[in-house]
Design an enzyme around this catalytic site. Structure first.
Site, PDB file in Angstrom:
ATOM      1  N   SER A 274       0.629  -1.163  -0.135  1.00  0.00           N
ATOM      2  CA  SER A 274      -0.012   0.241   0.196  1.00  0.00           C
ATOM      3  C   SER A 274       1.029   1.277   0.037  1.00  0.00           C
ATOM      4  CB  SER A 274      -0.950   0.042   1.048  1.00  0.00           C
ATOM      5  OG  SER A 274      -2.167   0.775   0.963  1.00  0.00           O
ATOM      6  N   LYS A 278       4.254   2.260  -2.398  1.00  0.00           N
ATOM      7  CA  LYS A 278       4.514   3.369  -3.188  1.00  0.00           C
ATOM      8  C   LYS A 278       5.967   3.638  -2.949  1.00  0.00           C
ATOM      9  CE  LYS A 278      -0.267   5.305  -2.069  1.00  0.00           C
ATOM     10  NZ  LYS A 278      -1.184   4.432  -2.696  1.00  0.00           N
ATOM     11  N   TRP A 365     -10.050   0.090  -5.273  1.00  0.00           N
ATOM     12  CA  TRP A 365      -9.527   1.449  -4.825  1.00  0.00           C
ATOM     13  C   TRP A 365      -8.187   1.643  -5.408  1.00  0.00           C
ATOM     14  CZ3 TRP A 365     -11.502   6.095  -3.486  1.00  0.00           C
ATOM     15  CH2 TRP A 365     -10.764   6.997  -2.797  1.00  0.00           C
ATOM     16  N   HIS A 415      -7.818  -5.767  -0.228  1.00  0.00           N
ATOM     17  CA  HIS A 415      -6.395  -5.040   0.085  1.00  0.00           C
ATOM     18  C   HIS A 415      -5.739  -5.539   1.360  1.00  0.00           C
ATOM     19  CE1 HIS A 415      -4.019  -1.222  -0.469  1.00  0.00           C
ATOM     20  NE2 HIS A 415      -4.311  -1.028   1.242  1.00  0.00           N
TER      21      HIS A 415
END
Ligand code: GTR
Length: 435
Positions: A274, A278, A365, A415
């Site tokens: 998540s 990044k 998402w 997720h």
């Protein structure tokens, strides 16, 4: 005491309604509804990672390394994550705990405090390291930051309770823990430590807020102030935000791993989930010492293509997490069309090193399709550099990973980080390390 007349109440109701109706478009513009309809994805053209800013094609590896890669790097530095300062801090390492007989004897556990200031008074981070005792030689290591403190990744009572920032971040303690200490082991579901060790790998983890707290504090805490020039009180519009800081932390952990004689530092696998995915991608792009980079459900601002504006968008991510990127990134909110780069180009900065992108079916998402396409469109750079890139033209079915120099899977579920994800990453590492 006066009471309102029926007329004045009606008038108040009418005025409130009018305000609602008039402000709706403004509110909508600020918080547009997320798009989950593939048919409503805007038409867009992806910038070609192999066309120079001048319009010339990149036809050989020398042009990639000397011209195009620096151009792409500069776009991500100036327009998205912000530039990481060149200045070196007087970083030092201290072994603060050692147990050669941890986890019932299968592991050696070390805790290493990494100080960022010479007098050790400023921010510091603690690396928790597990190494498999059954391996005689130097071991490859997975390096992955955690969300809630090193002590949450395993019930192991020998792990120090993370101190920094957990008090302000208390609501994020999982399992309804009342105190920080109660949260020991609370995230262990995401960290199959024994499985990783048994497969012959070490695991290094760090609580991410040791480096920079994850809230909009005007960059007064964490490591940013250590880099301010005289009179500076916050980063300039093209200077790093929190993701840049966490990526910097990954590199400082690598500095330590290079000094540890038990570790094969040429085989450090950087993994992040998540927002930390990044950060892992950005760290992997900037620091070529990471030999494999894994993005787990990194989504918007990570592996997912921004121009698709599917699920989380640039506008929304900047509104909710204004501290993650540099201020120059604000201008792309609800304006993805003006981007001269996209996330496939971030992935291309990792080439030709092995890269794995993982999505989850219900994690809309994070735009699984955008994550897949990004890996696909990074492939030409991998191919130019003599590897095979991603060996799939269309997204594979859930649970069926494709693995070559670029790996990709989408699994069922939400997720998260699951054992299935870890098994794929271990298999991918085995494949590339010839195990
Ligand atoms: C969400 C955010 C995502 C992702 C995620 C996480 O709230 O919108 O970009 O980073 O948090 O880090 O868990």
């Amino acid at each position: 005491m006066t009471s309102k007349s029926p007329n004045s109440s009606l008038c108040l109701l009418f005025t409130s309604l009018l305000i609602c109706v008039l402000s709706a478009p403004i509110l909508f513009a600020q918080n547009p509804v997320a798009n989950y309809d593939e048919k409503a994805v805007p038409a867009f053209q992806l910038p070609d990672p192999l066309i120079l800013g001048s319009g010339d094609a990149v036809l050989d590896t020398a042009t990639w390394w000397s011209l195009r890669r620096p151009e792409i790097m500069e776009m991500f530095e100036n327009e998205m994550f912000g530039k990481t300062p060149d200045m070196k801090l007087p970083v030092s390492f201290e072994l603060t705990s050692l147990d050669k007989n941890a986890l019932g004897g299968i592991a050696t556990r070390k805790e290493i405090t990494v100080y960022f200031t010479a007098d050790k008074s400023g921010p510091s981070m603690v690396i928790l390291l597990y190494l498999p005792n059954h391996v005689e030689s130097k071991v490859p290591v997975f390096l992955a930051m955690n969300f809630n403190g090193n002590h949450t990744i395993h019930p192991d009572s020998g792990v120090s309770i993370t101190r920094s920032w957990l008090e302000v971040n208390r609501e994020s303690l999982s399992n309804g823990s009342k105190t920080v200490a109660d949260s020991r082991g609370s995230a262990s579901r995401r960290w199959p430590v024994e499985m990783i060790l048994q497969r012959g790998y070490g695991l290094a983890t760090i609580y991410y807020e040791d480096i920079d707290p994850d809230f909009d504090d005007g960059f007064q805490n964490g490591i940013h102030p250590l880099f301010y020039k005289s009179g500076q009180t916050s980063p300039n519009s093209n200077e790093w935000g929190s993701i840049g800081a966490w990526a910097w932390g990954y590199s400082r952990a690598m500095d330590y791993l290079e000094t540890d004689g038990d570790i094969d530092s040429r085989r450090v696998i950087l993994m992040g989930h998540s927002r930390l995915g990044k950060a892992a991608l950005w760290a992997g792009a900037q620091d070529q010492r990471f030999s494999v980079v894994i993005s787990n459900n990194s989504g918007c601002g990570g592996a997912a293509l921004s121009k698709r504006a599917y699920g989380e968008t640039i506008g929304r991510i900047n509104r909710v997490f204004p501290h993650w990127f540099c201020d120059n990134f604000l201008k792309y909110g609800e304006n993805e069309g003006s981007l001269t780069f996209d996330q496939h180009m971030l992935l291309s900065l990792i080439a030709p090193r092995p890269l794995y992108v993982a999505s989850a079916e219900e994690d809309l998402w994070a735009d699984p399709q955008g994550e897949f396409l990004s890996a696909l469109h990074a492939s030409p750079v991998y191919k130019l550099l003599g590897t095979d890139g991603l060996q799939a033209e269309a997204r594979p079915l859930p649970g069926l990973p494709v693995m070559s120099t670029i790996g990709y899977h989408i699994r069922k579920g939400k997720h998260d980080v699951t054992d299935f994800d870890w098994e794929c990453y271990l298999n991918f590492a085995d494949m590339h390390f010839g195990k």
